[in-house]
Design an enzyme around this catalytic site. Structure first.
Site, PDB file in Angstrom:
ATOM      1  N   GLU A  91       0.820  -1.203   0.000  1.00  0.00           N
ATOM      2  CA  GLU A  91       0.000   0.000   0.000  1.00  0.00           C
ATOM      3  C   GLU A  91       0.855   1.254   0.000  1.00  0.00           C
ATOM      4  OE1 GLU A  91      -3.192  -1.634   3.240  1.00  0.00           O
ATOM      5  OE2 GLU A  91      -2.072   0.209   3.592  1.00  0.00           O
ATOM      6  N   CYS A 105       3.189   8.471   1.357  1.00  0.00           N
ATOM      7  CA  CYS A 105       3.535   7.570   2.463  1.00  0.00           C
ATOM      8  C   CYS A 105       3.821   6.197   1.852  1.00  0.00           C
ATOM      9  CB  CYS A 105       2.349   7.537   3.423  1.00  0.00           C
ATOM     10  SG  CYS A 105       2.550   6.393   4.775  1.00  0.00           S
ATOM     11  N   CYS A 112       5.216  -7.115   8.982  1.00  0.00           N
ATOM     12  CA  CYS A 112       6.222  -6.491   9.848  1.00  0.00           C
ATOM     13  C   CYS A 112       6.437  -7.364  11.068  1.00  0.00           C
ATOM     14  CB  CYS A 112       5.717  -5.105  10.280  1.00  0.00           C
ATOM     15  SG  CYS A 112       6.886  -4.172  11.294  1.00  0.00           S
ATOM     16  N   CYS A 116       4.063  -4.448  17.192  1.00  0.00           N
ATOM     17  CA  CYS A 116       3.364  -3.417  17.966  1.00  0.00           C
ATOM     18  C   CYS A 116       1.914  -3.881  18.145  1.00  0.00           C
ATOM     19  CB  CYS A 116       3.419  -2.064  17.248  1.00  0.00           C
ATOM     20  SG  CYS A 116       5.103  -1.488  16.973  1.00  0.00           S
ATOM     21  N   CYS A 119      -1.051  -2.249  16.038  1.00  0.00           N
ATOM     22  CA  CYS A 119      -0.852  -2.022  14.596  1.00  0.00           C
ATOM     23  C   CYS A 119      -1.432  -3.164  13.774  1.00  0.00           C
ATOM     24  CB  CYS A 119       0.629  -1.859  14.298  1.00  0.00           C
ATOM     25  SG  CYS A 119       0.970  -1.624  12.542  1.00  0.00           S
ATOM     26  N   CYS A 333      -2.992   1.884   8.350  1.00  0.00           N
ATOM     27  CA  CYS A 333      -1.932   0.936   8.070  1.00  0.00           C
ATOM     28  C   CYS A 333      -2.367  -0.499   7.762  1.00  0.00           C
ATOM     29  CB  CYS A 333      -1.107   0.911   9.356  1.00  0.00           C
ATOM     30  SG  CYS A 333       0.605   0.827   9.108  1.00  0.00           S
TER      31      CYS A 333
HETATM   32  N1  SAH Z   1       7.420   1.012  11.513  1.00  0.00           N
HETATM   33  C1  SAH Z   1       7.450   2.430  11.426  1.00  0.00           C
HETATM   34  C2  SAH Z   1       6.598   3.022  10.320  1.00  0.00           C
HETATM   35  C3  SAH Z   1       5.227   2.438  10.086  1.00  0.00           C
HETATM   36  S1  SAH Z   1       3.943   2.801  11.248  1.00  0.00           S
HETATM   37  C4  SAH Z   1       7.114   3.068  12.754  1.00  0.00           C
HETATM   38  O1  SAH Z   1       6.749   2.350  13.681  1.00  0.00           O
HETATM   39  O2  SAH Z   1       7.275   4.281  12.893  1.00  0.00           O
HETATM   40  C5  SAH Z   1       3.618   4.515  11.034  1.00  0.00           C
HETATM   41  C6  SAH Z   1       2.930   5.170  12.235  1.00  0.00           C
HETATM   42  O3  SAH Z   1       1.570   4.724  12.337  1.00  0.00           O
HETATM   43  C7  SAH Z   1       3.579   4.854  13.571  1.00  0.00           C
HETATM   44  O4  SAH Z   1       3.765   6.040  14.312  1.00  0.00           O
HETATM   45  C8  SAH Z   1       2.577   3.950  14.263  1.00  0.00           C
HETATM   46  O5  SAH Z   1       2.664   4.105  15.666  1.00  0.00           O
HETATM   47  C9  SAH Z   1       1.264   4.453  13.701  1.00  0.00           C
HETATM   48  N2  SAH Z   1       0.154   3.500  13.701  1.00  0.00           N
HETATM   49  C10 SAH Z   1       0.170   2.194  13.410  1.00  0.00           C
HETATM   50  N3  SAH Z   1      -1.055   1.653  13.514  1.00  0.00           N
HETATM   51  C11 SAH Z   1      -1.883   2.655  13.880  1.00  0.00           C
HETATM   52  C12 SAH Z   1      -3.283   2.732  14.136  1.00  0.00           C
HETATM   53  N4  SAH Z   1      -4.065   1.678  14.031  1.00  0.00           N
HETATM   54  N5  SAH Z   1      -3.798   3.938  14.471  1.00  0.00           N
HETATM   55  C13 SAH Z   1      -3.006   5.031  14.555  1.00  0.00           C
HETATM   56  N6  SAH Z   1      -1.683   5.019  14.307  1.00  0.00           N
HETATM   57  C14 SAH Z   1      -1.131   3.833  13.990  1.00  0.00           C
END
Ligand code: SAH
Length: 358
Positions: A91, A105, A112, A116, A119, A333
């Site tokens: 994406e 983006c 991944c 987290c 996520c 994401c």
């Molecule tokens: N791995 C990298 C980049 C991808 S995530 C990182 O962790 O920075 C990009 C951003 O989206 C991160 O700040 C993450 O905390 C946030 N993110 C991921 N899932 C999310 C969600 N469901 N709602 C809001 N922010 C989210």
């Protein structure tokens, strides 16, 4: 097998062409054709000899990424889904701003491994790291799809995947897209966002691009819980490395902070967040959690979000509230990808999207 052209830095292209007995400057000529003139058919590169032109398709593969979906949100966000073969998709999201900025983006991995807890991409364990050609391919594919009247001005590595878990491809793609003989994007307009792979953070400064760090917690305990990578690289190490980045580059770090109801959204979190970041030149982006099914987390109310923002502002923190964009096109994401890989039932509750026919 032919070499994927979009994955080559100018130096690497030069190496290949010199190896074939060509002059060094031929690489600059080909690079300019592809990235500045947008001519991808070697036979049309008229300042090269005919026999050279004819030999190029056997050596280099100019295949663009296959665009399989292009969705437009009512708020202006556009989402692109690229098919990268083996049934895998990535994406890319285009985010216009009220000023001149047009931010792309990009994704760096399919799935991944950072795990987290909040996520959606993390639920899909790492399937494969993208190549530099596939990262550049996202940029070129989107720019081609939207036309040259709207130029992408900024890139953020905030799509699927952890960019610092795939540093070679990520920094090569940045080298390609910032080349003066290519797209010539400014390095100041490229941001690499990390969940906190501390040993790789110096690479961000070395490559002279901007650093964003997903902090997402105000204590080590909370961060251990929401971002398991914190157990390997605890928050004090991460913050030390951010301090070093800001000192070396004279640039601010962007901290991303996801607001999870009852977990990270309390007033005491705001106060601690200010205290742990106050000696680091930075700004803080607060992001209300974008809900997805079975995540185990909830989005706080708008009132709580505004209170949290106001508290930080009152404490003198440079804080931005990131609007959730593209909710009608599954812009959180990893969600679009999942929809098209056979889980449409997860999205039934959402508003129908405006899907553009290709
Ligand atoms: N791995 C990298 C980049 C991808 S995530 C990182 O962790 O920075 C990009 C951003 O989206 C991160 O700040 C993450 O905390 C946030 N993110 C991921 N899932 C999310 C969600 N469901 N709602 C809001 N922010 C989210």
């Amino acid at each position: 097998m032919a070499i994927p052209f979009y994955g080559l830095t100018l130096d690497q292209l030069r190496g290949h062409l010199v190896g074939l007995g060509k002059e060094k400057f031929r690489a600059s000529q080909v690079f300019k054709w592809v990235y500045q003139q947008r001519v991808t058919d070697f036979s049309q590169m008229t300042n090269l000899s005919k026999s050279f032109r004819e030999s190029l398709p056997e050596i280099f593969d100019m295949n663009p990424l296959k665009l399989s979906q292009h969705l437009k949100s009512e708020d202006g966000t556009e989402k692109f889904l690229f098919d990268i073969g083996d049934g895998k998709t990535v994406e890319t999201v285009l985010i216009p701003s009220s000023d001149e900025r047009l931010t792309l983006c990009v994704s760096s991995e399919v799935g991944c491994n950072m795990a987290c807890r909040f996520c959606f991409t993390a639920k899909q364990k790492l399937q494969r790291r993208l190549t530099s050609g596939e990262i550049v391919g996202q940029f070129m594919g989107v720019q081609d799809a939207i036309g040259m009247k709207r130029r992408i001005s900024n890139i953020v590595f905030m799509g699927m995947g952890e960019p610092l878990d795939n540093p070679d491809a990520v920094f090569d793609s940045i080298e390609i897209l910032t080349s003066e003989l290519g797209v010539n994007l400014s390095r100041k307009k490229v941001t690499v966002s990390t969940s906190g792979l501390v040993p790789q953070i110096p690479l961000v400064a070395k490559n002279r691009v901007r650093l964003a760090v997903s902090l997402n917690a105000s204590t080590n305990e909370i961060r251990d819980h929401v971002m398991p990578i914190n157990k390997k690289y605890p928050m004090n190490q991460l913050l030390d490395e951010c301090r070093r980045y800001a000192f070396e580059t004279k640039d601010k770090v962007t901290f991303e902070y996801v607001l999870l109801k009852g977990v990270t959204d309390r007033i005491e979190d705001a106060i601690r967040l200010k205290n742990i970041t106050q000696d680091i030149p930075c700004k803080i982006n607060i992001i209300p959690f974008n809900e997805h099914p079975n995540s185990g987390f909830e989005r706080p109310s708008d009132e709580t979000v505004l209170k949290f923002q106001k508290k930080l502002m009152d404490l003198g923190v440079h804080v931005l509230l990131r609007k959730t964009m593209g909710r009608d096109i599954y812009a959180a994401c990893g969600q679009l990808r999942s929809k098209f890989e056979g889980h449409p039932e997860r999205f039934r509750a959402q508003r129908p999207s405006k899907e553009m026919a290709l």
